[in-house]
Write a protein that holds these residues in place. Structure first.
Motif, mmCIF file in Angstrom:
data_model
loop_
_atom_site.group_PDB
_atom_site.id
_atom_site.type_symbol
_atom_site.label_atom_id
_atom_site.label_comp_id
_atom_site.label_asym_id
_atom_site.label_seq_id
_atom_site.Cartn_x
_atom_site.Cartn_y
_atom_site.Cartn_z
ATOM 1 N N GLU A 81 3.204 -28.117 53.948
ATOM 2 C CA GLU A 81 2.547 -28.201 55.267
ATOM 3 C C GLU A 81 3.142 -29.325 56.114
ATOM 4 O O GLU A 81 3.346 -29.177 57.297
ATOM 5 C CB GLU A 81 1.040 -28.422 55.085
ATOM 6 C CG GLU A 81 0.266 -28.475 56.385
ATOM 7 C CD GLU A 81 0.249 -27.151 57.142
ATOM 8 O OE1 GLU A 81 0.327 -27.185 58.390
ATOM 9 O OE2 GLU A 81 0.163 -26.098 56.503
ATOM 10 N N ASP A 82 3.440 -30.464 55.489
ATOM 11 C CA ASP A 82 3.945 -31.631 56.220
ATOM 12 C C ASP A 82 5.455 -31.827 56.048
ATOM 13 O O ASP A 82 5.953 -32.946 56.081
ATOM 14 C CB ASP A 82 3.195 -32.881 55.801
ATOM 15 C CG ASP A 82 3.277 -33.147 54.299
ATOM 16 O OD1 ASP A 82 3.770 -32.261 53.558
ATOM 17 O OD2 ASP A 82 2.854 -34.229 53.874
ATOM 18 N N VAL A 84 9.427 -32.231 56.442
ATOM 19 C CA VAL A 84 10.219 -32.999 57.409
ATOM 20 C C VAL A 84 11.655 -32.491 57.377
ATOM 21 O O VAL A 84 12.232 -32.304 56.301
ATOM 22 C CB VAL A 84 10.200 -34.505 57.072
ATOM 23 C CG1 VAL A 84 11.081 -35.289 58.045
ATOM 24 C CG2 VAL A 84 8.782 -35.041 57.074
ATOM 25 N N THR A 101 8.850 -32.342 62.213
ATOM 26 C CA THR A 101 7.832 -32.343 61.171
ATOM 27 C C THR A 101 6.875 -31.165 61.311
ATOM 28 O O THR A 101 6.655 -30.663 62.413
ATOM 29 C CB THR A 101 7.015 -33.651 61.200
ATOM 30 O OG1 THR A 101 6.400 -33.781 62.481
ATOM 31 C CG2 THR A 101 7.890 -34.855 60.942
ATOM 32 N N GLY A 102 6.322 -30.761 60.191
ATOM 33 C CA GLY A 102 5.317 -29.711 60.154
ATOM 34 C C GLY A 102 5.914 -28.344 59.859
ATOM 35 O O GLY A 102 6.991 -27.999 60.322
ATOM 36 N N ARG A 103 5.196 -27.576 59.063
ATOM 37 C CA ARG A 103 5.653 -26.260 58.613
ATOM 38 C C ARG A 103 5.984 -25.333 59.778
ATOM 39 O O ARG A 103 7.012 -24.665 59.770
ATOM 40 C CB ARG A 103 4.583 -25.638 57.725
ATOM 41 C CG ARG A 103 4.960 -24.288 57.165
ATOM 42 C CD ARG A 103 3.833 -23.675 56.355
ATOM 43 N NE ARG A 103 3.595 -24.458 55.164
ATOM 44 C CZ ARG A 103 2.429 -24.528 54.546
ATOM 45 N NH1 ARG A 103 1.392 -23.885 54.990
ATOM 46 N NH2 ARG A 103 2.304 -25.254 53.459
ATOM 47 N N ALA A 156 9.495 -30.257 50.658
ATOM 48 C CA ALA A 156 8.813 -31.290 51.432
ATOM 49 C C ALA A 156 9.735 -31.935 52.469
ATOM 50 O O ALA A 156 9.251 -32.504 53.449
ATOM 51 C CB ALA A 156 8.256 -32.362 50.499
#
Length: 176
Positions: A81-82, A84, A101-103, A156
């Motif tokens: 989800e987070d 980078v 950033t963010g999916r 991630a």
């Protein structure tokens, strides 16, 4: 993470004062004299590649398949989800200036880039700076490397290097 960041910094051009300063800062910060030797031979590279890809290969394969098919749903499943996205082209090629950033934002960025890419480009699974990742080639030319960081079975972070100056030392690729 320290090896990944330091390795990413170490791909920098050895003639660029800013890159040399970054390499030195990474060496001091992460005490790399003892933690990251650069004297690996082909057999060690192949063994390390096989082990890293055995640990992370299924997520990497799902990611690459989603990219190839332009499948945003499958791509989002491979990303945390987070997540980078960090890229570096040394100002020589288009690249994101700041981390993304963010999916949702990262998946849209990746698929947008994939749509614009030359269809002859090929991604080859390998390790990049000690992490599972891939090298993108156009013919025999390395276009970029991408090192991946994982958390909870998802990607991630993506560390992309596109600068031709930083890609000159990319070693032989182990095909798996």
């Amino acid at each position: 993470v320290s090896q990944l960041v330091a390795g990413w910094a170490a791909t920098a051009n050895d003639h660029d004062p800013n890159a040399l300063a970054l390499q030195e800062a990474a060496r001091r910060r992460f005490d790399l004299a003892d933690t990251m030797p650069w004297d690996h031979g082909d057999d060690e590279l192949e063994a390390e590649t096989v082990q890293v890809l055995a640990d992370r290969g299924s997520v990497l394969d799902a990611f690459l398949a989603a990219m190839a098919m332009g499948d945003i749903v499958a791509l989002k499943l491979a990303l945390a989800e987070d997540v980078v996205f960090v890229s570096d082209s040394n100002g020589k090629l288009p690249a994101a200036i700041r981390p993304v950033t963010g999916r949702d934002r990262v998946s849209r960025l990746l698929l947008g880039l994939a749509r614009k890419a030359d269809p002859a480009m090929r991604a080859e699974r390998t390790i990049v700076n000690g992490a599972a990742g891939f090298v993108v080639r156009l013919g025999a030319t390395v276009v970029q490397t991408t090192a991946l960081e994982f958390a909870d079975g998802r990607i991630a972070a993506l560390y992309v290097t596109r600068s031709p100056d930083k890609l000159h030392g990319v070693p032989r690729i182990v095909r798996t």
